[in-house]
Design an enzyme around this catalytic site. Structure first.
Site, mmCIF file in Angstrom:
data_model
loop_
_atom_site.group_PDB
_atom_site.id
_atom_site.type_symbol
_atom_site.label_atom_id
_atom_site.label_comp_id
_atom_site.label_asym_id
_atom_site.label_seq_id
_atom_site.Cartn_x
_atom_site.Cartn_y
_atom_site.Cartn_z
ATOM 1 N N ASP A 121 0.779 -1.229 0.000
ATOM 2 C CA ASP A 121 0.000 0.000 0.000
ATOM 3 C C ASP A 121 0.819 1.291 0.000
ATOM 4 O O ASP A 121 1.239 1.760 -1.039
ATOM 5 C CB ASP A 121 -0.983 -0.026 1.188
ATOM 6 C CG ASP A 121 -1.982 -1.163 1.087
ATOM 7 O OD1 ASP A 121 -1.660 -2.151 0.411
ATOM 8 O OD2 ASP A 121 -3.065 -1.094 1.670
ATOM 9 N N GLU B 93 -4.157 -7.400 13.064
ATOM 10 C CA GLU B 93 -3.655 -7.193 11.705
ATOM 11 C C GLU B 93 -2.171 -6.817 11.719
ATOM 12 O O GLU B 93 -1.382 -7.324 10.927
ATOM 13 C CB GLU B 93 -4.467 -6.089 11.032
ATOM 14 C CG GLU B 93 -4.089 -5.817 9.594
ATOM 15 C CD GLU B 93 -4.967 -4.739 8.966
ATOM 16 O OE1 GLU B 93 -4.824 -4.521 7.756
ATOM 17 O OE2 GLU B 93 -5.777 -4.114 9.691
#
Length: 819
Positions: free
Chosen positions: A559, A789
């Protein structure tokens, strides 16, 4: 009579006219040469018109072919045959917890399966409307939930830690008959503390998805059973024995829903308020009974059984297939408990034998944490059916991919309950270790989604329920965009095992697998190549944006990790180069096993692994690190633009990027995960001084080292912890990610056992890093109830989506030292 005379007179007049005015033409003499010339020109015109017509037809057909390519399946036999998921071929995996986005839900591996599931609410809280739990949602602020044991085939046991009580859900299957057999679900709810009585409503439902029929049977508000039929299940019965509870009250709903993603909304629209007794004045929420809309196209397709009681409560739901002819006894009561305990004992023994955690020095509590991580990976496998929405440069608007099934694990049940291509490669490193047949099934489903171009959409959003969980801007998949080909990580071992087994079945699978992998590999080598030989570049970066500090590279999976600040065609991305080195090696192995042309794959692997060439293209002498290369400046910032006097009042403009220094072509010296890739995928030679530099940077606290794992970006990097837009916080700019730490540990383990001058250094770093990761993840699990996460590099606190038992569950293999 008059008409005939008139025509005769006209013919006579024409016949008697002078030649020069017959037919209003003056007669001319035409030579034979002129006549031939006219004929030749006429033929030329005809040929020209025909040629143009054919060319236009060919052009438009070609344009249509270009348009159709993105939505045309790859022309090769599928690996997963159309009936492979049927109850006759794989009955053991026909039913399952394949609705990972729900707290508890079951369905079959068919295109339009009925769905069953659980909702619940606490009564007498005074809240209007009542908070109803159904889909996993972080906003519910549940204190912890997840599978405590799940084998992916026979059973699953889950614990849900709600505000004032704990729910335990479990299911057990019996795969008999020709329609998938029976299953039973058990739900128990226990208060956390004694004191004021707590009343809870459990609502168990079944809904059809497009075909079939339901015939609910109710008596005095209590739904006792539902007789049903669908094409895949044949005739079946779902029954609701009386619950074990103090003075339970029963209600039900029988209605019609147009779409299965609206089950909660439909149910809430049919809730009414009643009085529990004279002593309680707060509203008591009950279902409205039979409320089938008059405009429904058929009978009911959605039925809910509600039981309300003071805690504790225990209820069972039995599903029985009429195709089971010799059922000895119902899967209920003591029979259910004995069957569940039998599967639990097998599960525990298998886990112990596979991972040997006690021999690694882990106590029962830490082992229980590992069992939960692995179970949630397996319990997070879903089955989806539908079509992706895709777009190519030949389409003005998005179009539908063909409809297809997908059996896949998901990264996060509440936040990412769908398939992600690069996540799935990491998932199946663990899944393959637990059950290789499940892993094969998953990966082969994915590879059957290959289109005629050799492309697989990187994010799979299939079906109404899956699409309801995704923001609109992420739904459309662009066919120029890749994702790391991580499937080659688990495929290395799967293919190796298939080659060793050399059975007829495995040879047939390899022959079906190879052309798809070849097309996929070729797609990367045509669409993701750079501007020079052996260079690769991720597509999908936006060179025009001025809202991002560093244009994102979503396709890389990383990302907002810093790349060249100004995307151009001349970028070099080292991580993609290394992924393609891995892919080339695996392709050489499978081609050689099939006696196909393997030399080119081997040559590509050797070129991409050549340290001298690698260093020429990606080693930054200034940064003393492996780096991307591109048109770049580190000195950028976000700030508000100057106020426009004509700006309407109350409208604050968004921050935009301001360049303090002009970009130039250079290495991007932001040390972090991307810099490690030649090391992570074991390309750096064991004797290389570059390896020594990498190991030192890993261990340096000012670079990547923390007490909790390796951070994603060095503290010395210009964009460390920086927001990428006014609103988007840092994601891969300092946080600790377990998938990359797993690859790091695998590389450290490799170099610690490979002869070279840095063996002992690699071994020391390996031991310390492994301990740091396991200890912090376990500590956070005990503290919060979740695996996360990612983890904060300064505190070790869990961050992002939770539970995140996709690649974070690789902690099990870290503990077991399986790389």
């Amino acid at each position: 009579m008059t008409k005939d005379r008139s025509d005769s007179r006209r013919r006579n007049l024409v016949k008697n006219k002078p030649p020069e005015i017959v037919n209003n033409h003056v007669p001319t003499r035409v030579s034979s040469k002129t006549k031939q010339g006219l004929d030749f020109r006429t033929k030329l015109i005809g040929i020209f018109v025909t040629t143009v017509s054919v060319a236009l037809i060919a052009y438009f057909r070609y344009q249509q072919l270009l348009k159709d390519a993105v939505i045309t399946p790859f022309d090769s036999p599928k690996i997963i045959h159309d009936n492979s998921s049927s109850p006759l071929v794989t009955p053991e995996r026909f039913w399952g917890s394949y609705r990972p986005h729900t707290y508890f839900g079951l369905k079959t591996r068919t295109a339009h399966s009925p769905v069953v599931g659980l909702m619940w609410l606490q009564q007498f809280t005074g809240k209007m409307p009542p908070p109803i739990r159904h889909w996993c949602n972080q906003d519910d602020q549940i204190k912890g939930y997840g599978w405590t044991a799940h084998d992916g085939v026979n059973f699953g046991v889950q614990e849900i830690n709600d505000d004032n009580f704990v729910l335990n859900t479990s299911f057990v299957k019996r795969s008999e008959g020709i329609h998938g057999g029976d299953w039973t679900a058990k739900i128990s709810v226990i208060p956390k503390e004694s004191g004021s009585p707590i009343f809870v409503s459990l609502m168990f439902y079944i809904a059809l998805d497009g075909q079939g029929s339901l015939d609910p049977v109710a008596s005095k508000n209590r739904l006792t059973e539902i007789n049903g039929h669908t094409e895949e299940l044949g005739n079946f019965r779902m029954s609701f024995p009386k619950a074990s509870a103090k003075s339970p009250k029963y209600h039900h709903l029988v209605t019609y829903t147009q779409s299965i993603e609206k089950l909660k909304e439909v149910m809430m629209g049919n809730i009414r308020v009643d009085a529990w007794d004279k002593a309680r004045t707060m509203p008591y929420f009950i279902l409205g009974g039979r409320m089938v809309p008059r405009d429904s196209p058929g009978g009911p397709n959605y039925a809910v059984h509600q039981i309300t009681a003071q805690l504790p409560i225990e209820m069972e739901v039995l599903f029985e297939s009429e195709s089971v002819e010799d059922r000895s006894e119902p899967l209920s009561g003591d029979t259910y408990d004995k069957t569940l305990h039998k599967y639990l004992a097998r599960f525990d023994q298998k886990f112990t034998d596979l991972f040997q955690l006690q021999r690694k020095g882990y106590n029962k509590s830490v082992t229980k944490f590992a069992i939960s991580a692995m179970s949630n990976m397996i319990g997070g496998i879903g089955y989806f059916y539908g079509s992706s929405i895709v777009q190519s440069k030949y389409h003005k608007e998005p179009v539908n991919y063909w409809k297809a099934p997908l059996y896949t694990a998901v990264p996060s049940r509440p936040f990412f309950p769908r398939g992600f291509l690069w996540d799935e490669g990491f998932h199946n490193i663990l899944i393959r270790e637990w059950d290789e047949s499940i892993s094969r099934d998953i990966l082969f489903h994915w590879l059957d989604l290959l289109n005629s171009e050799g492309w697989i959409p990187r994010e799979q959003i299939l079906g109404e329920e899956a699409r309801a969980k995704v923001p609109a801007q992420f739904v459309v998949q662009q066919n120029r965009n890749a994702n790391p080909p991580t499937f080659f990580l688990p495929l290395q071992k799967i293919i190796s095992n298939m080659i060793k087994s050399n059975t007829d079945k495995d040879r047939a699978i390899l022959k079906a697998l190879y052309p798809r992998l070849k097309a996929w590999y070729n797609w990367y080598n045509t669409t993701q190549v750079g501007s020079q030989r052996s260079v690769y570049r991720w597509r999908g970066r936006d060179p025009t944006t001025n809202k991002q500090l560093n244009p994102q590279t979503l396709t890389s999976g990383l990302d907002d990790y810093p790349r060249a600040s100004h995307p151009t065609d001349d970028e070099r991305h080292i991580d993609l180069r290394c992924w393609m080195a891995l892919a080339s090696g695996v392709m050489a192995d499978i081609a050689r096993a099939l006696n196909a042309e393997w030399e080119e794959y081997r040559a590509t692997y050797q070129m991409l692994s050549d340290n001298k060439l690698l260093d020429e293209l990606h080693w930054s002498k200034e940064g003393q690190q492996y780096s991307d290369y591109g048109f770049h400046t580190d000195k950028v910032k976000l700030e508000f633009p100057k106020v426009n006097p004509n700006q309407p009042p109350g409208q604050q403009p968004e921050k935009v990027r301001v360049e303090i220094t002009n970009p130039k072509y250079q290495f991007v010296n932001s040390f972090g995960y991307v810099s490690l890739f030649p090391f992570l995928l074991k390309i750096v030679e064991p004797s290389s001084p570059k390896l020594f530099s990498i190991l030192n940077n890993i261990k340096n606290p000012n670079m990547l080292w923390t007490d909790y794992g390796l951070r994603s970006l060095s503290r010395s990097a210009k964009l460390y912890k920086r927001y990428n837009t006014q609103h988007d916080g840092p994601y891969w700019r300092g946080a600790i990610w377990i998938n990359m730490n797993y690859l790091t540990l695998g590389a450290l383990n490799h170099y610690s056992f490979t002869e070279g001058p840095y063996q002992e250094l690699a071994k020391t770093i390996y031991k310390d890093l492994r301990n740091n990761i396991v200890e912090n993840m376990y500590r956070q699990y005990i503290k919060t109830g979740y695996i996360w996460e990612n983890y904060d590099d300064k505190t070790g606190d869990g961050k992002g989506s939770h539970p995140f038992t996709g690649w974070s569950a690789l902690v099990v293999l870290i503990m077991a030292e399986k790389y």
